[in-house]
Design a protein around this motif. Structure first.
Motif, PDB file in Angstrom:
ATOM      1  N   PHE A 157     -15.541  15.803  -0.749  1.00 11.97           N
ATOM      2  CA  PHE A 157     -14.102  15.982  -0.921  1.00 11.97           C
ATOM      3  C   PHE A 157     -13.824  17.457  -1.123  1.00 11.97           C
ATOM      4  CE2 PHE A 157     -10.256  16.503  -3.375  1.00 11.97           C
ATOM      5  CZ  PHE A 157      -9.384  15.584  -2.820  1.00 11.97           C
ATOM      6  N   LEU A 158     -12.724  17.920  -0.533  1.00 12.02           N
ATOM      7  CA  LEU A 158     -12.314  19.301  -0.759  1.00 12.02           C
ATOM      8  C   LEU A 158     -10.894  19.320  -1.325  1.00 12.02           C
ATOM      9  CD1 LEU A 158     -12.405  22.415  -0.458  1.00 12.02           C
ATOM     10  CD2 LEU A 158     -11.772  22.122   1.941  1.00 12.02           C
ATOM     11  N   ALA A 159     -10.750  19.905  -2.516  1.00 13.76           N
ATOM     12  CA  ALA A 159      -9.403  20.171  -3.039  1.00 13.76           C
ATOM     13  C   ALA A 159      -9.011  21.529  -2.494  1.00 13.76           C
ATOM     14  CB  ALA A 159      -9.418  20.174  -4.555  1.00 13.76           C
ATOM     15  N   TYR A 217      -6.729  18.695   7.478  1.00 19.78           N
ATOM     16  CA  TYR A 217      -6.412  18.283   6.102  1.00 19.78           C
ATOM     17  C   TYR A 217      -6.508  16.765   5.965  1.00 19.78           C
ATOM     18  CZ  TYR A 217      -3.726  17.947   1.726  1.00 19.78           C
ATOM     19  OH  TYR A 217      -3.311  17.685   0.451  1.00 19.78           O
ATOM     20  N   LEU A 218      -5.893  16.053   6.888  1.00 24.41           N
ATOM     21  CA  LEU A 218      -5.921  14.585   6.807  1.00 24.41           C
ATOM     22  C   LEU A 218      -7.328  14.046   7.065  1.00 24.41           C
ATOM     23  CD1 LEU A 218      -2.553  13.577   8.535  1.00 24.41           C
ATOM     24  CD2 LEU A 218      -3.017  14.054   6.132  1.00 24.41           C
ATOM     25  N   MET A 219      -8.033  14.675   8.010  1.00 24.44           N
ATOM     26  CA  MET A 219      -9.398  14.224   8.294  1.00 24.44           C
ATOM     27  C   MET A 219     -10.320  14.438   7.092  1.00 24.44           C
ATOM     28  SD  MET A 219     -10.006  15.384  12.259  1.00 24.44           S
ATOM     29  CE  MET A 219     -11.622  14.610  12.460  1.00 24.44           C
ATOM     30  N   SER A 220     -10.046  15.483   6.330  1.00 28.97           N
ATOM     31  CA  SER A 220     -10.913  15.769   5.174  1.00 28.97           C
ATOM     32  C   SER A 220     -10.809  14.660   4.124  1.00 28.97           C
ATOM     33  CB  SER A 220     -10.541  17.109   4.545  1.00 28.97           C
ATOM     34  OG  SER A 220      -9.395  16.982   3.728  1.00 28.97           O
ATOM     35  N   ARG A 221      -9.810  13.767   4.285  1.00 29.44           N
ATOM     36  CA  ARG A 221      -9.687  12.641   3.355  1.00 29.44           C
ATOM     37  C   ARG A 221     -10.295  11.367   3.923  1.00 29.44           C
ATOM     38  NH1 ARG A 221      -9.103  16.712   0.623  1.00 29.44           N
ATOM     39  NH2 ARG A 221      -7.151  17.201  -0.439  1.00 29.44           N
ATOM     40  N   GLY A 222     -10.852  11.487   5.138  1.00 30.52           N
ATOM     41  CA  GLY A 222     -11.540  10.334   5.709  1.00 30.52           C
ATOM     42  C   GLY A 222     -10.847   9.696   6.890  1.00 30.52           C
ATOM     43  N   LEU A 223      -9.654  10.190   7.264  1.00 33.56           N
ATOM     44  CA  LEU A 223      -8.971   9.628   8.423  1.00 33.56           C
ATOM     45  C   LEU A 223      -9.600  10.173   9.705  1.00 33.56           C
ATOM     46  CD1 LEU A 223      -6.895   9.065   6.141  1.00 33.56           C
ATOM     47  CD2 LEU A 223      -5.096   9.618   7.773  1.00 33.56           C
ATOM     48  N   SER A 224      -9.747   9.318  10.692  1.00 31.83           N
ATOM     49  CA  SER A 224     -10.273   9.796  11.969  1.00 31.83           C
ATOM     50  C   SER A 224      -9.213  10.678  12.620  1.00 31.83           C
ATOM     51  CB  SER A 224     -10.587   8.615  12.887  1.00 31.83           C
ATOM     52  OG  SER A 224      -9.378   8.008  13.299  1.00 31.83           O
ATOM     53  N   GLN A 249      -5.598  13.136  -5.630  1.00 30.73           N
ATOM     54  CA  GLN A 249      -6.267  12.542  -4.463  1.00 30.73           C
ATOM     55  C   GLN A 249      -7.754  12.362  -4.737  1.00 30.73           C
ATOM     56  OE1 GLN A 249      -5.346  14.403  -0.667  1.00 30.73           O
ATOM     57  NE2 GLN A 249      -3.368  15.086  -1.429  1.00 30.73           N
ATOM     58  N   ASP A 298     -13.949  13.928   8.926  1.00 24.67           N
ATOM     59  CA  ASP A 298     -13.717  12.587   8.369  1.00 24.67           C
ATOM     60  C   ASP A 298     -15.038  11.883   8.065  1.00 24.67           C
ATOM     61  OD1 ASP A 298     -13.850  12.648  11.239  1.00 24.67           O
ATOM     62  OD2 ASP A 298     -13.340  10.523  11.274  1.00 24.67           O
ATOM     63  N   ALA A 350     -16.209  13.236   4.867  1.00 25.37           N
ATOM     64  CA  ALA A 350     -15.463  12.625   3.762  1.00 25.37           C
ATOM     65  C   ALA A 350     -16.042  11.247   3.457  1.00 25.37           C
ATOM     66  CB  ALA A 350     -13.983  12.514   4.129  1.00 25.37           C
ATOM     67  N   ARG A 351     -16.307  10.493   4.505  1.00 21.75           N
ATOM     68  CA  ARG A 351     -16.832   9.142   4.285  1.00 21.75           C
ATOM     69  C   ARG A 351     -18.262   9.166   3.748  1.00 21.75           C
ATOM     70  NH1 ARG A 351     -13.601   8.028   9.022  1.00 21.75           N
ATOM     71  NH2 ARG A 351     -15.424   8.171  10.387  1.00 21.75           N
ATOM     72  N   GLU A 377      -6.285   8.665  13.770  1.00 22.58           N
ATOM     73  CA  GLU A 377      -5.502   8.189  12.626  1.00 22.58           C
ATOM     74  C   GLU A 377      -4.653   9.323  12.044  1.00 22.58           C
ATOM     75  OE1 GLU A 377      -8.267   4.627  10.710  1.00 22.58           O
ATOM     76  OE2 GLU A 377      -8.700   6.705  10.200  1.00 22.58           O
ATOM     77  N   ARG A 391       1.301   6.152   0.813  1.00 26.47           N
ATOM     78  CA  ARG A 391       0.876   5.564   2.093  1.00 26.47           C
ATOM     79  C   ARG A 391      -0.356   6.292   2.619  1.00 26.47           C
ATOM     80  NH1 ARG A 391       4.622   6.331   7.116  1.00 26.47           N
ATOM     81  NH2 ARG A 391       6.191   5.239   5.895  1.00 26.47           N
ATOM     82  N   PHE A 392      -0.312   7.630   2.501  1.00 28.77           N
ATOM     83  CA  PHE A 392      -1.427   8.446   2.950  1.00 28.77           C
ATOM     84  C   PHE A 392      -2.699   8.104   2.175  1.00 28.77           C
ATOM     85  CE2 PHE A 392      -3.545  12.550   1.707  1.00 28.77           C
ATOM     86  CZ  PHE A 392      -4.365  12.618   2.815  1.00 28.77           C
ATOM     87  N   LEU A 423      -9.807   8.899  -4.660  1.00 25.13           N
ATOM     88  CA  LEU A 423     -10.832   8.694  -3.624  1.00 25.13           C
ATOM     89  C   LEU A 423     -12.258   8.688  -4.200  1.00 25.13           C
ATOM     90  CD1 LEU A 423      -9.250  10.864  -0.785  1.00 25.13           C
ATOM     91  CD2 LEU A 423      -9.169   8.391  -1.063  1.00 25.13           C
ATOM     92  N   GLN A 469      -4.216   4.725   3.082  1.00 23.68           N
ATOM     93  CA  GLN A 469      -4.974   4.742   4.331  1.00 23.68           C
ATOM     94  C   GLN A 469      -6.308   5.460   4.149  1.00 23.68           C
ATOM     95  OE1 GLN A 469      -2.680   5.567   7.854  1.00 23.68           O
ATOM     96  NE2 GLN A 469      -4.511   5.579   9.151  1.00 23.68           N
ATOM     97  N   ALA A 470      -6.297   6.521   3.348  1.00 22.87           N
ATOM     98  CA  ALA A 470      -7.542   7.239   3.085  1.00 22.87           C
ATOM     99  C   ALA A 470      -8.529   6.349   2.329  1.00 22.87           C
ATOM    100  CB  ALA A 470      -7.259   8.516   2.297  1.00 22.87           C
ATOM    101  N   ALA A 491      -9.945   3.997   4.793  1.00 24.55           N
ATOM    102  CA  ALA A 491     -10.859   4.659   5.718  1.00 24.55           C
ATOM    103  C   ALA A 491     -12.215   4.916   5.061  1.00 24.55           C
ATOM    104  CB  ALA A 491     -10.251   5.979   6.195  1.00 24.55           C
ATOM    105  N   ARG A 492     -12.210   5.147   3.762  1.00 25.66           N
ATOM    106  CA  ARG A 492     -13.451   5.484   3.073  1.00 25.66           C
ATOM    107  C   ARG A 492     -14.186   4.262   2.567  1.00 25.66           C
ATOM    108  NH1 ARG A 492     -12.782  11.237   0.884  1.00 25.66           N
ATOM    109  NH2 ARG A 492     -14.326  10.720  -0.676  1.00 25.66           N
ATOM    110  N   GLU A 495      -3.704  17.480  -5.380  1.00 25.91           N
ATOM    111  CA  GLU A 495      -5.047  17.562  -4.793  1.00 25.91           C
ATOM    112  C   GLU A 495      -6.050  16.859  -5.708  1.00 25.91           C
ATOM    113  OE1 GLU A 495      -4.240  18.579  -1.496  1.00 25.91           O
ATOM    114  OE2 GLU A 495      -6.278  19.335  -1.645  1.00 25.91           O
ATOM    115  N   MET A 531      -0.648   9.453  12.043  1.00 25.49           N
ATOM    116  CA  MET A 531       0.049   9.586  10.763  1.00 25.49           C
ATOM    117  C   MET A 531       1.084  10.721  10.824  1.00 25.49           C
ATOM    118  SD  MET A 531      -1.445   9.729   6.927  1.00 25.49           S
ATOM    119  CE  MET A 531      -1.329   7.962   6.733  1.00 25.49           C
TER     120      MET A 531
END
Lengths: 486, 276
Positions: free
Chosen positions: B84-86, A438-445, B167, B76, B79-80, A448, B100-101, B171, B104-105, B108-109, B164, A452
């Motif tokens: 994106f997946l809801a 889930y977290l990786m799908s937002r771009g976090l390695s 986000q 990841d 994503a970059r 990371e 915070r999450f 993003l 960071q996202a 990262a992107r 979702e 988190m």
């Protein structure tokens, strides 16, 4: 540490798997990362090993009163007569004869910054520790940019009658207070390592907060510039008089290098009627260290004591902050977190002794085990007869980051009073593949995402820290998770 | 260049069972595609496979975006790359505040914010991020207090779905997959969520909207509607197809393509779509 757990440990061990030997590989690797030459610039360095002469010499050198020498000698005898505990962590490799029991620093810089290994410097860099503090932490320099700030604070405190100094100075300058309280919370006979500390103690803090005085800025041990601050056998005594308020903070998140392999502190706290005390420790010793600490608070009527305790480093830590709730309505809280990486065993927890009616306690323990590390929760809640209306709640959460790591809980509950309400909850969790995804799908390695989740797990602890400590603490955990430390 | 998510002859297994059986689909930036279909047809499997969930095993076929092989990328990296997946069922992460999450996202992107100067990371102004977050929260009528709440912990089903989409708005992906984002939402919430998605519409934004209901499509006005049955797209059309499905159900399509009812007990057990 205390003898109390000694019998508990034995009793419990029957039903528990034998402790694994520490993993030497990780131990060696981690040891190297902080290992650097000690130039041995000391005014006096004792011969290795233990002797009566050495105790006498230390006491004489410090110019101590007779009663202290007697305490020391008594401590030595108790130490020699008590067996090494066999419960908790593995102490079989501790060799008392190979250790050096007293080093008197020259008071000058003991090593130059150039001598500090790059690895340590890099870690400081990643943690964002200010230049001046780095030198201090690495034992290369005692000058602080914040010294001026500290000086002003000192004047402020002095006006209020607050005493905050190292214990050796405390003994010299306040002999009556010292003699009245010292060793009353944790007598030498409490356990083998408290006895050892009694015999060889040096450094630590002496703090007295007068009646009704509220100290709003945390007293920080590492503000107090003293090479013995991080001593091997430091001894701290803090007295909060009636209705006073104080937060004492020691340690730091940066790895603390020491060439010594045993740290055995004794922390004695007295929280008088209606006073509030918080004691925060962040321990990050290098992973060659045996960290065997006894810390206990006596809490009187309507007073409250909070231990906030983090153990990140060391090879083995055995530490169980305790609250003795001695007056009606006294409150105790113990919040303890532990991180056990390769070659590490964190045997930590807390003890709440309810000896008066309507006392309440809460113990929260959170641990993370990674790379074969082991985290154990060991705790005691005791309610004595006559202590009616007691409430206590214990919560232990363990997070295992891989299959090789280990966590265990040894909760003891002894209740001699029917009216007590005792809660206990323990969870062992693993980081789920779905959460990471889930977290990786937002771009976090992946690392990371992992850190988190781990930081989130630690959040109930981190939010109790002063902000700059919380930030450092989080960064350190992130470094550990990404594998870039060590 | 307009990006195109190209899915060719995709076959996907989970735990040895084939769920997607030869699927072709092309989604360009600027286009909205809807996928409808009976329970158990593999819609969620498609969504999770596109994002790279490790449990789903691609046995045949290719997925690419802007000519880049997505199957070779970790979630990841995808994503970059702009995906994106809801989630249909977002996960909870205790102790991690939403803001915070998301910060960071965002970092990262946006690799440019990680650029080094004098060895220190250049920080995107925090105020700028806060402003963006609050703007998007307003669009979705998500209370500002959610910024400080732990990610999805204690959120209601509807709140999770809105967050979702929040986000997604923060993003700003190039291609978004919305997996039954409208399921379990009340009428007003469906409208708000749709408005949120529409706020991203433009030549830079493409979406693949998985849904059971025509209602959200009334607001989104998809360019293409596809019907998925037993792991394949069996019929495609414009938004009029969605209306027809709403009216007539799926039976006529199943008959048209000669497929038997999908509601066999054997398939129910193994398919993630059945969790709803």
């Amino acid at each position: 540490m205390s003898d109390h757990e000694e019998h508990l440990g034995e009793r419990k061990s029957q039903g528990v798997a034998i402790a694994e030997k520490p993993q030497r590989e990780g131990f060696e690797r981690d040891y190297n990362k902080y290992d650097f030459r000690d130039p041995e610039q000391y005014a006096f360095k004792a011969e290795k090993g233990i002797s009566r002469e050495l105790v006498e010499k230390i006491s004489a050198m410090k110019g101590e009163p007779r009663w202290m020498l007697e305490k020391r000698l008594e401590g030595l005898e108790i130490f020699l007569s008590k067996p090494t505990p066999t419960w908790g962590g593995d102490l079989s490799e501790l060799n008392y004869d190979e250790m050096c029991y007293y080093i008197k620093p020259t008071g000058e810089e003991s090593r130059s910054w150039d001598e500090v290994p790059d690895k340590i410097k890099e870690t400081f860099d990643k943690l964002g520790i200010p230049e001046a503090e780095r030198k201090f932490l690495a034992g290369a320099g005692a000058q602080y940019e914040s010294e001026a700030v500290y000086h002003n604070l000192k004047e402020e405190w002095a006006k209020q009658g607050v005493i905050f100094m190292d214990s050796d100075s405390g003994l010299q300058q306040y002999p009556e207070v010292f003699q009245k309280y010292w060793g009353t919370v944790i007598p030498a006979a409490d356990n083998k390592f408290a006895a050892l500390n009694t015999a060889f103690w040096s450094g630590g803090s002496f703090v007295y907060i007068p009646e009704g005085v509220e100290v709003n800025i945390p007293l920080q041990a590492y503000f107090r510039i003293n090479a013995e601050n991080m001593g091997q056998f430091e001894r701290t005594l803090i007295i909060a008089d009636k209705g006073s308020k104080v937060h004492y903070l020691e340690g730091c998140t940066a790895p603390t290098y020491s060439s010594r392999s045993l740290h055995s502190g004794v922390i004695e706290l007295i929280v008088n009627e209606g006073a509030q005390m918080r004691y925060t420790t962040i321990q990050n010793w290098s992973t060659n260290m045996y960290n065997l600490v006894t810390q206990r608070a006596l809490v009187y009527q309507d007073a409250s004591m909070e231990w906030v305790d983090a153990n990140l480093g060391s090879h083995l830590t055995m530490k169980y902050p305790s609250v003795y709730l001695l007056g009606k309505g006294a409150r105790g809280e113990i919040l303890s977190v532990a991180y056990a990486g390769a070659g590490q065993h964190q045997d930590t927890g807390g003890k709440a002794i309810h000896a008066a009616p309507y006392t309440t306690s809460r113990i929260t323990s959170k641990s993370i085990s990674k790379d074969g590390g082991r985290a154990s929760y060991r705790g005691l809640v005791k309610v004595v007869q006559g202590a009616t209306g007691v409430k206590s709640n214990v919560m232990c959460d363990a997070l295992l980051l891989d299959e090789r790591s280990r966590s265990d809980t040894y909760p003891y509950i002894e209740v001699d009073e029917d009216s007590a309400t005792i809660g206990h909850e323990a969870t062992v969790g693993k980081v789920g593949e779905d959460q990471i995804f889930y977290l990786m799908s937002r771009g976090l390695s992946e690392s990371e995402a992992l850190s988190m989740i781990v930081l989130g797990f630690m959040e109930p602890f981190t939010r109790e820290l002063p902000m700059e400590y919380a930030i450092e603490f989080n960064r350190l955990i992130q470094l550990e998770m990404s594998g870039s430390v060590g | 260049m307009t990006g195109e998510l190209a899915i060719k002859n995709l076959h996907v297994q989970i735990e040895g069972k084939e769920i997607i059986r030869g699927l072709d689909l092309y989604v360009k930036q600027g286009e909205i595609h809807a996928i409808m279909g009976p329970n158990g047809s593999g819609k969620s499997t498609l969504a999770l496979t596109l994002m790279g969930h490790p449990k789903y095993q691609v046995t045949q076929g290719t997925i690419s975006y802007k000519g880049q092989d997505l199957l070779a990328l970790s979630p990841d990296e995808r994503a970059r790359a702009g995906l994106f997946l809801a989630f249909q069922y977002p996960f909870e992460v205790s102790g991690v505040p939403l803001s915070r999450f998301l910060l960071q996202a965002v970092k990262a992107r946006a690799p440019e914010t990680k650029a080094q100067s004098n060895g220190r990371p250049v920080r995107r102004p925090l105020g700028q991020f806060r402003k963006l977050l609050h703007e998007k929260m307003e669009i979705l009528k998500v209370d500002k207090s959610f910024a400080g709440r732990y990610l999805n912990e204690g959120f209601s089903g509807g709140e999770k779905k809105r967050v979702e989409v929040l986000q997604m708005l923060v993003l700003q992906p190039e291609i978004a997959i919305l997996d039954e984002t409208d399921s379990g939402l009340d009428i007003d919430s469906v409208k708000i969520v749709a408005q949120g998605v529409n706020s991203l519409r433009g030549p830079e934004f493409g979406a693949l909207v998985i849904t059971h209901y025509q209602r959200i499509l009334n607001y989104l006005k998809p360019d293409f509607v596809h019907v998925m049955v037993k792991g394949r797209l069996v019929k495609s059309g414009g938004s009029e197809l969605a209306e027809e499905l709403e009216e007539r159900g799926y039976d006529w399509i199943l008959q048209e393509v000669g497929a038997a009812s999908t509601e066999s007990a054997e398939e129910k057990g193994a398919d993630p779509d059945e969790r709803s």
